[in-house]
Design a protein around this motif. Structure first.
Motif, PDB file in Angstrom:
ATOM      1  N   ASN A  57      -3.321  12.720  11.352  1.00  0.00           N
ATOM      2  CA  ASN A  57      -3.197  11.587  10.816  1.00  0.00           C
ATOM      3  C   ASN A  57      -2.491  10.557  11.688  1.00  0.00           C
ATOM      4  O   ASN A  57      -2.348   9.274  11.101  1.00  0.00           O
ATOM      5  CB  ASN A  57      -2.751  11.700   9.350  1.00  0.00           C
TER       6      ASN A  57
ATOM      7  N   SER B 142       4.203   6.665   3.612  1.00  0.00           N
ATOM      8  CA  SER B 142       4.538   7.003   2.521  1.00  0.00           C
ATOM      9  C   SER B 142       5.377   8.233   2.364  1.00  0.00           C
ATOM     10  O   SER B 142       5.205   9.183   2.970  1.00  0.00           O
ATOM     11  CB  SER B 142       3.167   7.352   1.611  1.00  0.00           C
TER      12      SER B 142
ATOM     13  N   ARG C 162       5.036  10.590   0.218  1.00  0.00           N
ATOM     14  CA  ARG C 162       4.122  11.640  -0.167  1.00  0.00           C
ATOM     15  C   ARG C 162       3.986  12.813   0.918  1.00  0.00           C
ATOM     16  O   ARG C 162       3.543  13.621   0.568  1.00  0.00           O
ATOM     17  CB  ARG C 162       3.075  11.155  -0.673  1.00  0.00           C
ATOM     18  N   PHE C 163       4.247  12.298   2.106  1.00  0.00           N
ATOM     19  CA  PHE C 163       3.817  13.244   3.019  1.00  0.00           C
ATOM     20  C   PHE C 163       4.911  14.522   3.204  1.00  0.00           C
ATOM     21  O   PHE C 163       4.699  15.434   3.946  1.00  0.00           O
ATOM     22  CB  PHE C 163       3.752  12.691   4.699  1.00  0.00           C
TER      23      PHE C 163
ATOM     24  N   ASN D  54       1.026   3.917  -3.047  1.00  0.00           N
ATOM     25  CA  ASN D  54       0.598   5.388  -2.899  1.00  0.00           C
ATOM     26  C   ASN D  54       2.132   6.509  -3.221  1.00  0.00           C
ATOM     27  O   ASN D  54       1.829   7.341  -3.813  1.00  0.00           O
ATOM     28  CB  ASN D  54       0.512   5.586  -1.278  1.00  0.00           C
TER      29      ASN D  54
ATOM     30  N   LEU E 176       0.713  10.537  12.102  1.00  0.00           N
ATOM     31  CA  LEU E 176       2.286  10.476  12.176  1.00  0.00           C
ATOM     32  C   LEU E 176       2.912  11.281  13.252  1.00  0.00           C
ATOM     33  O   LEU E 176       2.526  12.379  13.530  1.00  0.00           O
ATOM     34  CB  LEU E 176       2.482  11.235  10.862  1.00  0.00           C
TER      35      LEU E 176
ATOM     36  N   ASP F  69       0.976  -1.128   0.019  1.00  0.00           N
ATOM     37  CA  ASP F  69      -0.097  -0.113   0.018  1.00  0.00           C
ATOM     38  C   ASP F  69       0.732   1.274  -0.168  1.00  0.00           C
ATOM     39  O   ASP F  69       0.530   2.217  -0.792  1.00  0.00           O
ATOM     40  CB  ASP F  69      -0.996   0.032   1.396  1.00  0.00           C
ATOM     41  N   ILE F  70       1.922   1.163   0.720  1.00  0.00           N
ATOM     42  CA  ILE F  70       3.046   2.373   0.864  1.00  0.00           C
ATOM     43  C   ILE F  70       3.653   2.638  -0.353  1.00  0.00           C
ATOM     44  O   ILE F  70       3.669   3.897  -1.000  1.00  0.00           O
ATOM     45  CB  ILE F  70       3.786   2.201   2.188  1.00  0.00           C
TER      46      ILE F  70
ATOM     47  N   GLN G 253       0.252   7.704  -6.223  1.00  0.00           N
ATOM     48  CA  GLN G 253      -0.810   8.763  -6.165  1.00  0.00           C
ATOM     49  C   GLN G 253      -0.634  10.094  -6.869  1.00  0.00           C
ATOM     50  O   GLN G 253      -1.584  10.777  -7.242  1.00  0.00           O
ATOM     51  CB  GLN G 253      -0.680   9.150  -4.375  1.00  0.00           C
TER      52      GLN G 253
ATOM     53  N   GLY H 167       1.667   3.127   8.729  1.00  0.00           N
ATOM     54  CA  GLY H 167       1.194   2.384   7.666  1.00  0.00           C
ATOM     55  C   GLY H 167       0.372   3.697   6.789  1.00  0.00           C
ATOM     56  O   GLY H 167      -0.219   3.575   5.968  1.00  0.00           O
ATOM     57  N   GLN H 168       0.608   5.076   7.281  1.00  0.00           N
ATOM     58  CA  GLN H 168       0.011   6.150   6.725  1.00  0.00           C
ATOM     59  C   GLN H 168       0.327   6.237   5.181  1.00  0.00           C
ATOM     60  O   GLN H 168       1.485   6.169   4.878  1.00  0.00           O
ATOM     61  CB  GLN H 168       0.135   7.408   7.253  1.00  0.00           C
ATOM     62  N   ILE H 169      -0.866   6.565   4.312  1.00  0.00           N
ATOM     63  CA  ILE H 169      -0.363   6.826   2.827  1.00  0.00           C
ATOM     64  C   ILE H 169      -1.496   8.120   2.558  1.00  0.00           C
ATOM     65  O   ILE H 169      -2.271   8.402   3.437  1.00  0.00           O
ATOM     66  CB  ILE H 169      -1.064   5.949   2.079  1.00  0.00           C
ATOM     67  N   ARG H 170      -1.049   8.825   1.624  1.00  0.00           N
ATOM     68  CA  ARG H 170      -1.541  10.228   1.451  1.00  0.00           C
ATOM     69  C   ARG H 170      -2.997  10.022   0.656  1.00  0.00           C
ATOM     70  O   ARG H 170      -2.942   9.227  -0.450  1.00  0.00           O
ATOM     71  CB  ARG H 170      -0.600  11.054   0.696  1.00  0.00           C
TER      72      ARG H 170
END
Lengths: 415, 415
Positions: free
Chosen positions: B103, A367, A369-370, A246, B105, A242-243, A250, B411-414
Motif C-alpha cells: 500500500n 492512519s 490503524r495500520f 479512519n 507505506l 480522512d486519516i 473504522q 495519506g494511507q487509511i485502512r
C-alpha cells in the motif's frame, strides 16, 4: 500451586521434545490440527453454547457475547489461521552474525524457541487455537489460562488440538490449559517463573496491570492504546480529516484506534468545523478544550482525565496546540506508547515527530490503524507490545523466539 | 516513595533531552567525565577511605574490601573505561529492515534508547562510572542504587560525573543516585515502573532473586552461572583437562567459571586421575559421585545440592555419565542458563549439544571463561543476561537500546 507446578514440569518436558521437530513436522501438525478442529466443529459448538448460555444468564454485554460466540464459519476461520501459520517461514534455527574472533573462536547467535510461553486472556476462544499455532510453530510449549466465561469452549478446542498432537506422535503437553479459572490460581500461575519463560496477557487494561504487578515471570505488555493524531500547520487538511475519520471510526474497540486529536491553532478554524461535522455524522462524541469548543459547539468540555483515556468507544478527546513541540510534549506525557501520527507537509516537523515521540509506532501521514502484524507483513500476530524490552510494536513469530550464542572452538582457553 | 517519584520524573525529563544529543556531543561528555574523575581523584579516594574504614569496622571480608577499594590506578582504569566507551560505535539511530508495503507505506525499525535504566548493585564503586558511561552513550538516563557499603565512594563519583554533565551543558539528571540505601527504599524503587523502563541487578544470587520477585519494572536477570564442562568419549583428553583447569581455576569468583564437570564413563579411567592431580595441585576440592570417588580418592561425596551449586570458590562437583544425552539432560536440569561446554571430536555429539543444551552460551572445545562482552568483541559489557527476553548472554551497548517502528505514509487509511 502443586498442581500448577506439575503443569509447569510437563510443559518443560514437552518443550525439550519440541526442539527436535523439523519445520516439516510442525507444519504437518498444524494442518492436522486445522482439519481436526473442523471435524470436531459440532462438539465445539455444543460446548460453546454452554458458555453462551451462562453468559446470557450472567448478563454479559452484546459485544462480549459476540466475541465469545463460535459458528461453523468462525471455526473455519480459526482452522484457516492455523494453515496460514503453517505457511509462514520458520524463524527457528537461523544463525545470525557468525564471526571469527582473533583467537579463532567462531561465535554466532542462533535463533531458538523461548521455551514455555504463558498466555492469560479473556473470553475470546479464537485466541486459544491462535496462540497454540504461533507458539507451536516457533517450537514453544504453551500454557493457556483463558477466562472462566469461555471455559467450555476453550476446553473443547484444547482437547481437539491435543488429540491432533497425539495423533502426530508429538507430546500433547506442548499445549496445556489451566481449567481452574479462580483468581488464586491465576495469581499462582504468575509466580511460576521456574517453569514459564514469558507471560503474555491479552485483554483489557485491568488484566494487564494485574499481570505486571503480580508476575515474577518476565511479561510482555500488550495492548493499551491511547493513540493520537496531530494535525500540523502545514497539513493537507483533507488528508488529515480522512486519516482522523479512519483512525477513529473504522473500528472503535481496538487498541490502534485514535483516542485523541491535536490540531495546530493555525489550521483550527478551517479544520475543526469539518471534523465536528464528519465525526458527528459517525456519532462520535467530542470532548474538547475551550478553543475546540468555540469552533465545535456540540463538543463537551474535556477534563484532565480525558487526555489519558483509552475510550475504545465513539468518543474522542480534542485539543489545539501552538507548535509541534507542544504536540510532542503532550503526546509523550499522556500516551501509552502505542501508535502516534503526525499529518504534515513539513520535512522538519515530520523528522522531529519521528525522532522525539516515544511510542512503538510513529507515523507520518497515515492512519494509526495500520499497527497490526498482518498490515506490517508478518503474516501473524501474537499481540502488540507497548513495552520496550524484547519486542516493541506488532509481534509476529520472531517475538516468540530468543537467541543463544553458539561457539565453535578448537581448545581455546582464556589467559 | 514521593521522593523516589520525583527522581523518576527528573530522570524522564533528562531522558527526553538526551534524545537530541549527537554522538559527537555524547563522546565529548564521556571524555570530560574521564578527565574530571582523574582530576577529582583525591576527593574520591578520601571518600572511599571512609567506606573502607566502615567496612573494616564491620568485619567485611578481604575479598569484599578489595572490591570496594579504590586507588589512583583504579580511578585511572575507570576513566579509561569511559574513554573506551566513547570510542565505540553509537548504536542509536540505525534504521533496520526498512521496506515498502504493497500500500506504499514505508516501514522500518529505528534503534532508540530504552529511556530510563535502573541499576541495583553491590559494593563495587567502579560499576558507578561504568554503568553511567554505557547508559549515557546509548542515550539513556540512569538511576543508580548502590550498596550502603560504598555510599561515600558512589556519591563522590556521581558528584564528579554530574558536574561534568553540567559543564557540558547537559542535564545532570541523566545520572541520579539513590542515596537512601534502606531496604524499604530499594523495594519502593523496584515498583517505579511508571518512570523506569528496565531494571538491571548486578550482584549475588540473593539480590537478583529479590529483584525478580519484587520488581514491577521489567528486569534483565544477570549473572548466576552454574557452568558445566562435559568431556565426551571422543574428546582429546589433554585438551579436555586444559579447558577444565582454565574454566575452573583461571578465576574462581566469576559467573563464567566452571562449577561442575561431567565425564563420559568410557574415558573416566584415563581422565579422572589426571584431573584429580591437576585440580588438587590448584587446591580445588572435588565433590564427586561414587564412580568419581573410586578414581579420585581425595574427592568427597557430592550431595544432590551440589549439582545445582554455584560455588564461586575452589570447589567443583564431578559426575560420570553414560552418554551425551545423559549429560545434556543433567545440564538442562541443573544449570542456570549461563555457559556450557562439550569437549568432543564427534561431529554428531557437538551438534546435538549445541542444539539441545538450553543456555545463553553453548561451546564446543573451548573454556566457559570466554563468556564476556569484551571477549565477544562488544568492547563493553553491562552484564551477562541469563534470561531469554530482550538480551541473552553478554550484553554490550545494543542491549541498552530498543527499537521503534517509523512509518512514512502519503495519506494511507485502512479499509
Amino acid at each position: 500451586m502443586e498442581q500448577l507446578e506439575r503443569l509447569g514440569i510437563r510443559a518443560r518436558e514437552a518443550e525439550t521434545s519440541l526442539r527436535l521437530l523439523t519445520t516439516e513436522k510442525k507444519n504437518q501438525v498444524l494442518h492436522q490440527a486445522a482439519d481436526d478442529l473442523q471435524k470436531n466443529a459440532r462438539q465445539i459448538l455444543a460446548e460453546n453454547e454452554k458458555d453462551m448460555e451462562n453468559g446470557r444468564k450472567n448478563g454479559m454485554s452484546a459485544g462480549l457475547l459476540d466475541r465469545l460466540a463460535l459458528t461453523e464459519e468462525r471455526i473455519r476461520q480459526i482452522a484457516l489461521g492455523l494453515r496460514q501459520i503453517a505457511a509462514l517461514d520458520d524463524p527457528v534455527g537461523e544463525v545470525i552474525g557468525m564471526k571469527k574472533r582473533p583467537n579463532g573462536l567462531l561465535i554466532g547467535q542462533k535463533r531458538v524457541p523461548l521455551g514455555v510461553v504463558g498466555i492469560i486472556y479473556e473470553a475470546r476462544p479464537n485466541v486459544t487455537a491462535d496462540a497454540f499455532g504461533l507458539c507451536f510453530k516457533t517450537g514453544n510449549a504453551v500454557i493457556l489460562k483463558g477466562g472462566s466465561d469461555a471455559i467450555h469452549s476453550n476446553t473443547a478446542i484444547v482437547d481437539s488440538l491435543r488429540q491432533s498432537l497425539k495423533d502426530c506422535q508429538v507430546n500433547p503437553d506442548a499445549l496445556l490449559l489451566i481449567t481452574d479459572t479462580s483468581r488464586e490460581t491465576t495469581r499462582a500461575f504468575m509466580k511460576l517463573n521456574r517453569y514459564v519463560d514469558v507471560l503474555i496477557p491479552r485483554g483489557g487494561a485491568g488484566l494487564i496491570r494485574s499481570v505486571v504487578e503480580n508476575s515474577t515471570i518476565p511479561v510482555i505488555e500488550t495492548g493499551t492504546g491511547n493513540c493520537h493524531v496531530y494535525v500540523d500547520e502545514t497539513a493537507d487538511l483533507s488528508m488529515a480529516a480522512d486519516i482522523i475519520l479512519n483512525a477513529k471510526t473504522q473500528r472503535v474497540g481496538v487498541c490502534n484506534a485514535c483516542e485523541s486529536i491535536l490540531v495546530h491553532e493555525k489550521v483550527k478554524e478551517q479544520l475543526l468545523p469539518v471534523l465536528g461535522k464528519r465525526l458527528g455524522d459517525k456519532q462520535v462524541e467530542i470532548r474538547g478544550d475551550e478553543s475546540v469548543r468555540s469552533l465545535i459547539p456540540e463538543a463537551v468540555p474535556a477534563t484532565e482525565e480525558d487526555w489519558g483515556q483509552e475510550y475504545l468507544d465513539y468518543i474522542v478527546s480534542m485539543k489545539t496546540v501552538s507548535s509541534v513541540d507542544e504536540a510532542i510534549a503532550h503526546i509523550n506525557r499522556y500516551n501509552t506508547g502505542h501508535s502516534e501520527t503526525i499529518v504534515t507537509d513539513s520535512y522538519e516537523n515530520a523528522q522531529k515527530f519521528l525522532d522525539l515521540v516515544d511510542a512503538a509506532c510513529v507515523y507520518v501521514n497515515a492512519s494509526t490503524r495500520f499497527t497490526d502484524g498482518f498490515e506490517f507483513g508478518f503474516g501473524a500476530e501474537i499481540g502488540i507490545s507497548t513495552q520496550k524490552l524484547h519486542a516493541r510494536g506488532p509481534m509476529g513469530l520472531l517475538a516468540l523466539t530468543t537467541t543463544k550464542y553458539i561457539i565453535y572452538g578448537s581448545g581455546q582457553i582464556r589467559s
